[in-house]
Design an enzyme around this catalytic site. Sequence first.
Site, PDB file in Angstrom:
ATOM      1  N   ASN A 159       0.668  -1.317   0.096  1.00  0.00           N
ATOM      2  CA  ASN A 159      -0.044   0.168   0.078  1.00  0.00           C
ATOM      3  C   ASN A 159       0.812   1.160   0.113  1.00  0.00           C
ATOM      4  O   ASN A 159       0.176   2.473  -0.301  1.00  0.00           O
ATOM      5  CB  ASN A 159      -0.807   0.054   1.189  1.00  0.00           C
ATOM      6  CG  ASN A 159      -0.409  -0.070   2.421  1.00  0.00           C
ATOM      7  OD1 ASN A 159       0.776  -0.403   2.667  1.00  0.00           O
ATOM      8  ND2 ASN A 159      -0.996   0.488   3.482  1.00  0.00           N
ATOM      9  N   ARG A 167      11.327   3.853   4.853  1.00  0.00           N
ATOM     10  CA  ARG A 167      11.085   4.034   6.411  1.00  0.00           C
ATOM     11  C   ARG A 167      12.011   2.857   7.071  1.00  0.00           C
ATOM     12  O   ARG A 167      12.151   3.061   8.286  1.00  0.00           O
ATOM     13  CB  ARG A 167       9.677   3.878   6.711  1.00  0.00           C
ATOM     14  CG  ARG A 167       9.183   4.400   7.959  1.00  0.00           C
ATOM     15  CD  ARG A 167       7.791   4.654   8.100  1.00  0.00           C
ATOM     16  NE  ARG A 167       7.116   3.613   8.527  1.00  0.00           N
ATOM     17  CZ  ARG A 167       5.921   3.311   8.742  1.00  0.00           C
ATOM     18  NH1 ARG A 167       5.250   4.397   8.727  1.00  0.00           N
ATOM     19  NH2 ARG A 167       5.274   2.189   8.917  1.00  0.00           N
ATOM     20  N   LYS A 182      12.416  -7.382   1.044  1.00  0.00           N
ATOM     21  CA  LYS A 182      11.411  -8.379   0.316  1.00  0.00           C
ATOM     22  C   LYS A 182      10.247  -7.444   0.169  1.00  0.00           C
ATOM     23  O   LYS A 182       9.334  -7.494   1.182  1.00  0.00           O
ATOM     24  CB  LYS A 182      11.224  -9.528   1.062  1.00  0.00           C
ATOM     25  CG  LYS A 182      10.890 -10.793   0.385  1.00  0.00           C
ATOM     26  CD  LYS A 182       9.489 -10.896  -0.260  1.00  0.00           C
ATOM     27  CE  LYS A 182       8.243 -10.651   0.555  1.00  0.00           C
ATOM     28  NZ  LYS A 182       7.072 -10.282  -0.319  1.00  0.00           N
ATOM     29  N   GLY A 236       2.951  -5.031   7.613  1.00  0.00           N
ATOM     30  CA  GLY A 236       2.001  -5.613   6.715  1.00  0.00           C
ATOM     31  C   GLY A 236       0.945  -6.149   7.759  1.00  0.00           C
ATOM     32  O   GLY A 236       0.707  -5.406   8.825  1.00  0.00           O
ATOM     33  N   GLU A 258       5.248  -3.570  12.204  1.00  0.00           N
ATOM     34  CA  GLU A 258       4.167  -2.516  12.028  1.00  0.00           C
ATOM     35  C   GLU A 258       3.051  -3.423  11.330  1.00  0.00           C
ATOM     36  O   GLU A 258       2.967  -3.780  10.064  1.00  0.00           O
ATOM     37  CB  GLU A 258       4.765  -1.473  10.869  1.00  0.00           C
ATOM     38  CG  GLU A 258       6.125  -0.711  11.671  1.00  0.00           C
ATOM     39  CD  GLU A 258       5.417   0.309  12.755  1.00  0.00           C
ATOM     40  OE1 GLU A 258       4.441   0.499  12.710  1.00  0.00           O
ATOM     41  OE2 GLU A 258       6.414   1.096  13.328  1.00  0.00           O
ATOM     42  N   ARG A 286      -7.044   8.922   2.116  1.00  0.00           N
ATOM     43  CA  ARG A 286      -5.860   8.928   1.693  1.00  0.00           C
ATOM     44  C   ARG A 286      -5.330   7.638   1.048  1.00  0.00           C
ATOM     45  O   ARG A 286      -5.856   6.698   1.806  1.00  0.00           O
ATOM     46  CB  ARG A 286      -4.690   9.286   2.766  1.00  0.00           C
ATOM     47  CG  ARG A 286      -3.328   9.206   2.196  1.00  0.00           C
ATOM     48  CD  ARG A 286      -2.608   9.715   3.508  1.00  0.00           C
ATOM     49  NE  ARG A 286      -1.280   9.677   3.409  1.00  0.00           N
ATOM     50  CZ  ARG A 286      -0.323   8.919   4.424  1.00  0.00           C
ATOM     51  NH1 ARG A 286      -0.956   8.741   5.678  1.00  0.00           N
ATOM     52  NH2 ARG A 286       1.023   9.069   4.259  1.00  0.00           N
ATOM     53  N   CYS A 292      -3.019   1.635   6.790  1.00  0.00           N
ATOM     54  CA  CYS A 292      -2.975   1.244   8.080  1.00  0.00           C
ATOM     55  C   CYS A 292      -3.665   2.236   8.998  1.00  0.00           C
ATOM     56  O   CYS A 292      -4.179   1.970  10.231  1.00  0.00           O
ATOM     57  CB  CYS A 292      -1.478   0.605   8.639  1.00  0.00           C
ATOM     58  SG  CYS A 292      -0.428   2.033   8.681  1.00  0.00           S
ATOM     59  N   GLU A 389     -10.459  -4.533   9.689  1.00  0.00           N
ATOM     60  CA  GLU A 389      -9.640  -3.409   8.931  1.00  0.00           C
ATOM     61  C   GLU A 389     -10.490  -3.290   7.662  1.00  0.00           C
ATOM     62  O   GLU A 389     -10.215  -4.379   6.678  1.00  0.00           O
ATOM     63  CB  GLU A 389      -8.303  -3.639   8.992  1.00  0.00           C
ATOM     64  CG  GLU A 389      -7.570  -2.761   8.372  1.00  0.00           C
ATOM     65  CD  GLU A 389      -5.844  -2.976   8.369  1.00  0.00           C
ATOM     66  OE1 GLU A 389      -5.553  -4.166   8.302  1.00  0.00           O
ATOM     67  OE2 GLU A 389      -5.014  -2.046   8.502  1.00  0.00           O
TER      68      GLU A 389
HETATM   69  P1  NAD Z   1       0.501  -8.915   4.053  1.00  0.00           P
HETATM   70  O1  NAD Z   1       0.537  -9.257   5.429  1.00  0.00           O
HETATM   71  O2  NAD Z   1      -0.388  -9.724   3.193  1.00  0.00           O
HETATM   72  O3  NAD Z   1       1.895  -8.772   3.296  1.00  0.00           O
HETATM   73  C1  NAD Z   1       2.921  -7.977   3.800  1.00  0.00           C
HETATM   74  C2  NAD Z   1       4.241  -8.490   3.143  1.00  0.00           C
HETATM   75  O4  NAD Z   1       4.392  -9.847   3.831  1.00  0.00           O
HETATM   76  C3  NAD Z   1       4.192  -8.720   1.655  1.00  0.00           C
HETATM   77  O5  NAD Z   1       5.601  -8.288   1.335  1.00  0.00           O
HETATM   78  C4  NAD Z   1       4.080 -10.211   1.670  1.00  0.00           C
HETATM   79  O6  NAD Z   1       4.553 -10.468   0.094  1.00  0.00           O
HETATM   80  C5  NAD Z   1       4.695 -10.628   2.843  1.00  0.00           C
HETATM   81  N1  NAD Z   1       3.985 -11.985   3.031  1.00  0.00           N
HETATM   82  C6  NAD Z   1       2.991 -12.514   2.787  1.00  0.00           C
HETATM   83  N2  NAD Z   1       2.790 -13.746   3.203  1.00  0.00           N
HETATM   84  C7  NAD Z   1       4.120 -14.160   3.922  1.00  0.00           C
HETATM   85  C8  NAD Z   1       4.616 -15.259   4.611  1.00  0.00           C
HETATM   86  N3  NAD Z   1       3.662 -16.311   4.585  1.00  0.00           N
HETATM   87  N4  NAD Z   1       5.820 -15.114   4.951  1.00  0.00           N
HETATM   88  C9  NAD Z   1       6.482 -14.199   4.712  1.00  0.00           C
HETATM   89  N5  NAD Z   1       6.132 -12.882   4.189  1.00  0.00           N
HETATM   90  C10 NAD Z   1       4.804 -13.072   3.512  1.00  0.00           C
HETATM   91  O7  NAD Z   1      -0.053  -7.335   3.955  1.00  0.00           O
HETATM   92  P2  NAD Z   1      -0.422  -6.492   2.660  1.00  0.00           P
HETATM   93  O8  NAD Z   1      -1.843  -6.917   2.340  1.00  0.00           O
HETATM   94  O9  NAD Z   1       0.776  -6.276   1.761  1.00  0.00           O
HETATM   95  O10 NAD Z   1      -0.524  -5.092   3.182  1.00  0.00           O
HETATM   96  C11 NAD Z   1      -1.708  -4.317   3.821  1.00  0.00           C
HETATM   97  C12 NAD Z   1      -1.676  -4.620   5.556  1.00  0.00           C
HETATM   98  O11 NAD Z   1      -0.347  -3.979   5.998  1.00  0.00           O
HETATM   99  C13 NAD Z   1      -2.815  -4.158   6.402  1.00  0.00           C
HETATM  100  O12 NAD Z   1      -2.947  -4.967   7.301  1.00  0.00           O
HETATM  101  C14 NAD Z   1      -2.114  -2.783   6.924  1.00  0.00           C
HETATM  102  O13 NAD Z   1      -2.759  -2.280   8.009  1.00  0.00           O
HETATM  103  C15 NAD Z   1      -0.674  -3.078   7.116  1.00  0.00           C
HETATM  104  N6  NAD Z   1       0.248  -1.897   7.132  1.00  0.00           N
HETATM  105  C16 NAD Z   1       0.465  -1.822   8.214  1.00  0.00           C
HETATM  106  C17 NAD Z   1       1.470  -0.403   8.163  1.00  0.00           C
HETATM  107  C18 NAD Z   1       1.867   0.016   9.773  1.00  0.00           C
HETATM  108  O14 NAD Z   1       2.807   0.758   9.544  1.00  0.00           O
HETATM  109  N7  NAD Z   1       1.594  -0.443  10.934  1.00  0.00           N
HETATM  110  C19 NAD Z   1       1.835   0.253   7.240  1.00  0.00           C
HETATM  111  C20 NAD Z   1       1.178  -0.069   5.798  1.00  0.00           C
HETATM  112  C21 NAD Z   1       0.493  -1.401   5.939  1.00  0.00           C
END
Ligand code: NAD
Length: 487
Positions: A159, A167, A182, A236, A258, A286, A292, A389
């Site tokens: 996102n 960061r 990654k 994530g 995070e 935004r 998040c 969420e």
């Molecule tokens: P996600 O958890 O699906 O993926 C995040 C990352 O993890 C990606 O690079 C993905 O390829 C990797 N990943 C997925 N499965 C994995 C596994 N089994 N092993 C290792 N890596 C793996 O999240 P997303 O859909 O990419 O992003 C959205 C989420 O991120 C939302 O929940 C959002 O709130 C959160 N987010 C948090 C912040 C923060 O600062 N707290 C900032 C941005 C997004």
Amino acid sequence: MSPHALPIPDLPTGLYIGGQWRDAADGDRVEVFDPATDAVLTSVASGGPADGRLAVDAAADAQEPWAATAPRQRAEILRRSYELLVANRNELAALIALEGGKSRRDAEGEVAYAAEFYRWFAEEAVRATGTVQTAPNGDKRILTVLQPVGVSVLITPWNFPAAMATRKIGPALAAGCTVVLKPATETPLTALAVAQLMEEAGTPPGVVNVVTARRPGPTVEAMLDHPATRKLSFTGSTQVGQLLLRQAADRVLNCSMELGGNAPFIVFADADLDAAIEGAMVAKMRNAGESCIAANRFLVEAAVAEEFAVRLAARMSALTVGPGSDPDNDVGPMINARARDDIAAMVDRSVRAGANLRSGGVVEDGPGCFYPPTVLDDVAADDPILANEIFGPVAPVVPFTSEQQAVGIANRTPYGLAAYVYSKDLARAMRVAERVDAGMVGINRGFISDPAAPFGGVKQSGLGREGGHEGLLEFLEAKYIAVDWGV
Ligand code: NAD
């Protein structure tokens, strides 16, 4: 669309390991899509476990010389990276809009935000100061020095494909750590573009490595199992974060997490309603709600709840929805069809449960993963939409009747990332800010992100902070040295 139509025509699409652009060991590649049209944009190398290990090897080889590099020199590389990001902001913004589906305005905002992390951490690189004190019983001096944690695995979401990378890379490099990034499978091109600019800025080979992967699980597991890896910094979902914390436990890795959020946006009847609507538009819209810290639950004092919902619905309905490649569009597509369908199902369920659909809520036929800006009001405090969420342009409005009740609803979630409070009574706003379970609170403002501030959550929204001086400390470890210096 052919690869030649990408905003950065010479963008490498391989793995970036030890300063070399290379194919995956098994030659695998993964396609990158435009969520506005469903078209394939190009493909990138898909790294497997062997590639993950190789990247950690490269980071490990570079670790000692990088930690020994003068802080000022590390700072200069980050400063040059900042300047290159700014100089290339148009191309980067176009790339983010294309692969991530962000509106062009949001993409430009992200590049500026991403670049600022390099400027901030260039300044922080020379401020990793330790302490010296006399022991309470006077028998020695206690020296505390801060040292780099070491090789760090950085995992980022789709996102904010530029800002979530900078960061983490910014503080890691400032602290003297080498990294393997990654990026999310959906948005690898932005990460490769950032790496390319860092190479141009003079980052030595192996200090920054990038491994894109179709199946992140096995590749990341191989990186975390590598004996040279010392830290995991993940952004994530909470679900994947929990899984990675369990994996990281085997080697007791230093972890910064995070994770997801479920931000309450609390509006008291005494608030400046114009300002609250402006703030709501920023906090909700935004990045089309795919943030998040997006306002996820609008808790509005009953006396103004209907007026708030009507005015918010009018503003939301006036937004233009369409591909981010057209700079006139306000709201781009969701990242993929599954995300759009999940949002649609949440809204439909809420309406069936009795919520009032004020605007939006209907998915138009046609290509792309678009979901319309939507306002629901009269949402019951126990509606399941409030437990999730939403990660899209949907604003559920819940009426409340007392400060106590508002705080109770706000804290009724396992998450605790951001919260927003609107009231002209600053004492009340401060009281609520202190009682709400959140790592960050906006008072009378909907935009809180700042590279100079510590960003992060409590409860299941994460561990640690990014940005601010705190962000640097995440990549440093304190070493205590007991000294008799003879006085
Ligand atoms: P996600 O958890 O699906 O993926 C995040 C990352 O993890 C990606 O690079 C993905 O390829 C990797 N990943 C997925 N499965 C994995 C596994 N089994 N092993 C290792 N890596 C793996 O999240 P997303 O859909 O990419 O992003 C959205 C989420 O991120 C939302 O929940 C959002 O709130 C959160 N987010 C948090 C912040 C923060 O600062 N707290 C900032 C941005 C997004």
